[in-house]
Write a protein that holds these residues in place. Structure first.
Motif, short mmCIF file in Angstrom:
data_model
loop_
_atom_site.label_atom_id
_atom_site.label_comp_id
_atom_site.label_asym_id
_atom_site.label_seq_id
_atom_site.Cartn_x
_atom_site.Cartn_y
_atom_site.Cartn_z
N ASP A 43 30.61 41.99 40.57
CA ASP A 43 29.16 42.46 39.83
C ASP A 43 28.84 43.67 40.47
OD1 ASP A 43 29.07 39.83 38.29
OD2 ASP A 43 28.03 38.90 39.48
N ASP A 44 29.47 44.01 41.80
CA ASP A 44 29.44 44.83 42.46
C ASP A 44 30.59 46.37 42.16
OD1 ASP A 44 27.60 43.91 43.98
OD2 ASP A 44 28.13 43.38 45.31
N ASP A 45 31.66 45.38 41.51
CA ASP A 45 31.66 47.10 39.92
C ASP A 45 33.15 47.00 42.01
OD1 ASP A 45 31.20 47.56 38.23
OD2 ASP A 45 29.72 48.68 38.77
N TYR A 46 33.77 45.76 42.82
CA TYR A 46 34.24 46.39 43.48
C TYR A 46 35.87 44.83 42.13
CZ TYR A 46 31.93 48.94 47.07
OH TYR A 46 31.94 49.43 47.70
N LYS A 47 36.46 45.71 43.84
CA LYS A 47 38.59 45.69 42.89
C LYS A 47 39.16 44.81 44.44
CE LYS A 47 42.23 45.20 39.94
NZ LYS A 47 43.33 46.22 38.67
N VAL A 48 39.70 42.95 44.36
CA VAL A 48 39.96 43.21 44.72
C VAL A 48 41.65 43.92 45.20
CG1 VAL A 48 41.60 40.91 46.59
CG2 VAL A 48 39.51 40.83 45.36
N ASP A 49 42.26 44.48 46.12
CA ASP A 49 43.50 44.41 46.16
C ASP A 49 44.45 43.57 46.53
OD1 ASP A 49 45.54 45.61 46.59
OD2 ASP A 49 45.07 48.01 48.09
N ASP A 50 45.29 43.50 45.70
CA ASP A 50 45.87 42.25 46.22
C ASP A 50 46.93 42.51 47.41
OD1 ASP A 50 44.99 40.89 44.35
OD2 ASP A 50 46.23 41.22 42.44
N ARG A 51 47.47 43.90 46.95
CA ARG A 51 48.59 44.14 47.76
C ARG A 51 47.60 44.23 49.97
NH1 ARG A 51 49.08 49.76 46.48
NH2 ARG A 51 46.91 49.36 46.17
N THR A 52 47.11 43.95 49.95
CA THR A 52 46.26 43.58 51.26
C THR A 52 45.90 42.55 51.64
OG1 THR A 52 43.82 44.26 50.58
CG2 THR A 52 45.13 45.57 51.19
N LEU A 53 46.14 41.46 50.52
CA LEU A 53 45.64 39.92 50.68
C LEU A 53 46.29 38.59 51.97
CD1 LEU A 53 45.10 38.34 47.62
CD2 LEU A 53 43.13 39.30 49.02
N ASP A 54 45.92 38.86 53.16
CA ASP A 54 46.87 38.23 53.95
C ASP A 54 45.32 37.02 54.49
OD1 ASP A 54 47.95 37.68 56.62
OD2 ASP A 54 46.95 38.79 58.04
N TYR A 55 46.59 35.75 54.64
CA TYR A 55 46.13 34.70 54.70
C TYR A 55 46.08 33.93 56.08
CZ TYR A 55 46.59 34.15 50.19
OH TYR A 55 46.78 34.37 48.26
N LYS A 56 44.70 33.44 56.58
CA LYS A 56 44.88 33.50 58.30
C LYS A 56 44.00 32.22 57.93
CE LYS A 56 44.95 37.86 59.18
NZ LYS A 56 45.73 38.24 60.96
N ILE A 57 44.59 31.55 59.14
CA ILE A 57 44.11 29.94 60.10
C ILE A 57 43.25 30.36 61.26
CG2 ILE A 57 44.14 27.57 60.62
CD1 ILE A 57 46.02 28.06 57.59
N LYS A 58 42.10 29.53 61.05
CA LYS A 58 41.42 30.02 61.93
C LYS A 58 41.19 28.33 62.93
CE LYS A 58 40.02 35.09 61.37
NZ LYS A 58 39.31 36.48 61.12
N ASP A 59 40.90 27.85 63.94
CA ASP A 59 40.10 27.27 63.99
C ASP A 59 40.83 26.06 62.62
OD1 ASP A 59 39.65 27.76 66.42
OD2 ASP A 59 38.30 28.67 65.81
N GLY A 60 41.69 25.83 62.11
CA GLY A 60 42.31 24.95 61.56
C GLY A 60 41.69 25.01 59.60
N GLN A 61 40.91 26.34 60.29
CA GLN A 61 40.17 26.50 58.28
C GLN A 61 40.98 27.50 57.68
OE1 GLN A 61 36.92 25.67 56.73
NE2 GLN A 61 37.92 27.33 55.32
N LEU A 62 41.30 28.01 56.78
CA LEU A 62 41.50 28.86 56.06
C LEU A 62 41.19 30.17 55.88
CD1 LEU A 62 44.31 30.41 54.30
CD2 LEU A 62 43.30 28.98 52.03
N TYR A 63 41.31 30.56 55.67
CA TYR A 63 40.63 32.50 55.47
C TYR A 63 41.49 33.22 55.01
CZ TYR A 63 36.43 31.34 58.51
OH TYR A 63 35.87 30.82 59.84
#
Length: 83
Positions: A43-63
């Protein structure tokens, strides 16, 4: 080109311990999760850059963390030719 970084908390995807050495998450559809994430920025005309995606776990929660860039309409240059 305008860019932003983001950190997205994937609700409901929390590691649960199996034993002292192993914790696992519930089953989830990664593509569906990324689709929701992309819709948040669409909606804000932004596009996710798939090459920069990083999966992190903080205190057992996925970010999911990464970069979004502002989509600028392409400028076209037209040439007219004739004889």
């Amino acid at each position: 080109m305008e860019s932003k970084i983001f950190s997205y908390k994937a609700d409901g995807i929390i590691l649960t311990p199996v034993d002292d050495q192993l914790s696992i998450s519930p089953v989830f559809d990664r593509k569906e999760l990324l689709s929701k994430l992309k819709d948040l920025f669409h909606d804000d005309d932004y596009k996710v850059d798939d090459r920069t995606l990083d999966y992190k776990i903080k205190d057992g929660q996925l970010y999911i963390e990464g970069v979004v860039t502002k989509q600028v309409p392409a400028k076209s240059i037209g040439f007219m030719g004739g004889k």
